[in-house]
Design a protein around this motif. Structure first.
Motif, PDB file in Angstrom:
ATOM      1  N   ALA A  76       0.834  -1.207   0.000  1.00  0.00           N
ATOM      2  CA  ALA A  76       0.000   0.000   0.000  1.00  0.00           C
ATOM      3  C   ALA A  76       0.867   1.255   0.000  1.00  0.00           C
ATOM      4  N   GLU A  77       1.952   1.245   0.751  1.00  0.00           N
ATOM      5  CA  GLU A  77       2.862   2.394   0.788  1.00  0.00           C
ATOM      6  C   GLU A  77       3.524   2.637  -0.569  1.00  0.00           C
ATOM      7  N   MET A  78       3.623   1.586  -1.384  1.00  0.00           N
ATOM      8  CA  MET A  78       4.175   1.720  -2.734  1.00  0.00           C
ATOM      9  C   MET A  78       3.090   2.085  -3.744  1.00  0.00           C
ATOM     10  N   GLY A  79       1.846   2.236  -3.265  1.00  0.00           N
ATOM     11  CA  GLY A  79       0.762   2.657  -4.141  1.00  0.00           C
ATOM     12  C   GLY A  79      -0.082   1.537  -4.721  1.00  0.00           C
ATOM     13  N   PHE A  80       0.059   0.325  -4.193  1.00  0.00           N
ATOM     14  CA  PHE A  80      -0.704  -0.814  -4.701  1.00  0.00           C
ATOM     15  C   PHE A  80      -1.917  -1.080  -3.816  1.00  0.00           C
ATOM     16  N   ILE A  81      -2.958  -1.584  -4.448  1.00  0.00           N
ATOM     17  CA  ILE A  81      -4.161  -2.009  -3.732  1.00  0.00           C
ATOM     18  C   ILE A  81      -4.051  -3.515  -3.548  1.00  0.00           C
ATOM     19  N   VAL A  82      -4.336  -3.983  -2.348  1.00  0.00           N
ATOM     20  CA  VAL A  82      -4.300  -5.422  -2.070  1.00  0.00           C
ATOM     21  C   VAL A  82      -5.697  -5.869  -1.670  1.00  0.00           C
ATOM     22  N   LEU A  83      -6.218  -6.846  -2.396  1.00  0.00           N
ATOM     23  CA  LEU A  83      -7.474  -7.483  -2.014  1.00  0.00           C
ATOM     24  C   LEU A  83      -7.160  -8.923  -1.651  1.00  0.00           C
ATOM     25  N   ARG A  84      -7.684  -9.342  -0.515  1.00  0.00           N
ATOM     26  CA  ARG A  84      -7.503 -10.726  -0.068  1.00  0.00           C
ATOM     27  C   ARG A  84      -8.853 -11.420  -0.033  1.00  0.00           C
ATOM     28  N   PHE A  85      -8.852 -12.657  -0.516  1.00  0.00           N
ATOM     29  CA  PHE A  85     -10.053 -13.475  -0.482  1.00  0.00           C
ATOM     30  C   PHE A  85      -9.715 -14.836   0.094  1.00  0.00           C
ATOM     31  N   LYS A  86     -10.600 -15.347   0.906  1.00  0.00           N
ATOM     32  CA  LYS A  86     -10.453 -16.702   1.423  1.00  0.00           C
ATOM     33  C   LYS A  86     -10.729 -17.681   0.279  1.00  0.00           C
ATOM     34  N   ASN A  87     -10.067 -18.820   0.317  1.00  0.00           N
ATOM     35  CA  ASN A  87     -10.291 -19.836  -0.712  1.00  0.00           C
ATOM     36  C   ASN A  87     -11.773 -20.156  -0.853  1.00  0.00           C
ATOM     37  N   LYS A  88     -12.446 -20.246   0.272  1.00  0.00           N
ATOM     38  CA  LYS A  88     -13.868 -20.575   0.285  1.00  0.00           C
ATOM     39  C   LYS A  88     -14.677 -19.582  -0.565  1.00  0.00           C
ATOM     40  N   GLU A  89     -14.295 -18.315  -0.534  1.00  0.00           N
ATOM     41  CA  GLU A  89     -15.016 -17.291  -1.291  1.00  0.00           C
ATOM     42  C   GLU A  89     -14.919 -17.531  -2.799  1.00  0.00           C
ATOM     43  N   ILE A  90     -13.793 -18.046  -3.249  1.00  0.00           N
ATOM     44  CA  ILE A  90     -13.607 -18.282  -4.682  1.00  0.00           C
ATOM     45  C   ILE A  90     -14.578 -19.355  -5.163  1.00  0.00           C
ATOM     46  N   PHE A  91     -14.774 -20.380  -4.349  1.00  0.00           N
ATOM     47  CA  PHE A  91     -15.630 -21.490  -4.745  1.00  0.00           C
ATOM     48  C   PHE A  91     -17.114 -21.253  -4.449  1.00  0.00           C
ATOM     49  N   GLU A  92     -17.400 -20.478  -3.415  1.00  0.00           N
ATOM     50  CA  GLU A  92     -18.789 -20.316  -2.992  1.00  0.00           C
ATOM     51  C   GLU A  92     -19.406 -18.963  -3.316  1.00  0.00           C
ATOM     52  N   SER A  93     -18.557 -17.952  -3.566  1.00  0.00           N
ATOM     53  CA  SER A  93     -19.074 -16.585  -3.775  1.00  0.00           C
ATOM     54  C   SER A  93     -18.307 -15.858  -4.865  1.00  0.00           C
ATOM     55  N   ILE A  94     -18.029 -16.534  -5.964  1.00  0.00           N
ATOM     56  CA  ILE A  94     -17.192 -15.929  -7.009  1.00  0.00           C
ATOM     57  C   ILE A  94     -17.800 -14.646  -7.565  1.00  0.00           C
ATOM     58  N   ASN A  95     -19.108 -14.559  -7.640  1.00  0.00           N
ATOM     59  CA  ASN A  95     -19.715 -13.321  -8.147  1.00  0.00           C
ATOM     60  C   ASN A  95     -19.445 -12.146  -7.211  1.00  0.00           C
ATOM     61  N   TYR A  96     -19.484 -12.394  -5.906  1.00  0.00           N
ATOM     62  CA  TYR A  96     -19.136 -11.363  -4.918  1.00  0.00           C
ATOM     63  C   TYR A  96     -17.674 -10.941  -5.109  1.00  0.00           C
ATOM     64  N   VAL A  97     -16.786 -11.911  -5.281  1.00  0.00           N
ATOM     65  CA  VAL A  97     -15.361 -11.633  -5.477  1.00  0.00           C
ATOM     66  C   VAL A  97     -15.166 -10.768  -6.716  1.00  0.00           C
ATOM     67  N   LYS A  98     -15.781 -11.160  -7.814  1.00  0.00           N
ATOM     68  CA  LYS A  98     -15.632 -10.403  -9.061  1.00  0.00           C
ATOM     69  C   LYS A  98     -16.186  -8.994  -8.920  1.00  0.00           C
ATOM     70  N   GLU A  99     -17.286  -8.845  -8.223  1.00  0.00           N
ATOM     71  CA  GLU A  99     -17.881  -7.524  -8.002  1.00  0.00           C
ATOM     72  C   GLU A  99     -16.937  -6.639  -7.192  1.00  0.00           C
ATOM     73  N   ARG A 100     -16.324  -7.188  -6.148  1.00  0.00           N
ATOM     74  CA  ARG A 100     -15.354  -6.426  -5.342  1.00  0.00           C
ATOM     75  C   ARG A 100     -14.193  -5.947  -6.196  1.00  0.00           C
TER      76      ARG A 100
END
Length: 115
Positions: free
Chosen positions: A87-111
């Motif tokens: 973040a201090e270098m100007g990057f955005i970091v998004l973290r997702f739990k593995n479970k979110e990829i399999f169970e809530s991919i539309n939420y992940v993509k929307e974020r």
């Protein structure tokens, strides 16, 4: 000073691409070839001394997919330091739990789209 894809991390990046987790394979299906709103992602892209699971240069966005190891206090602290440094270098970091990829991919993509 070069911070992207340092030569010293090339071997590590290649190994990580070859040995992708099931979660990374699943996520990649949704974002490869600019499938997500035209955003171009790279896998296992290094920034400084870190290797991001996925990186979108146009948004300076890194995506981290976190398995169970990221639930330990020690790893949470390492992740916090890493995220702060990026973040201090100007990057955005998004973290997702593995479970979110399999169970809530539309939420992940929307974020991701709303960054």
């Amino acid at each position: 000073m070069k911070i992207h894809n340092k030569e010293s991390l090339l071997t590590i990046r290649k190994k990580l691409r070859i040995s992708q987790t099931q979660t990374e394979k699943e996520f990649w299906k949704h974002v490869r070839n600019s499938r997500l709103n035209g955003l171009k992602f790279k896998r296992q892209h290094s920034i400084s001394n870190y290797v991001a699971d996925f990186y979108c240069a146009s948004h300076k966005l890194t995506i981290e997919l976190d398995g169970g190891i990221h639930d330990t206090q020690e790893q949470k602290e390492k992740d916090r330091i890493r995220d702060t440094n990026l973040a201090e270098m100007g990057f955005i970091v998004l973290r997702f739990k593995n479970k979110e990829i399999f169970e809530s991919i539309n939420y992940v993509k929307e974020r991701i789209i709303n960054v």
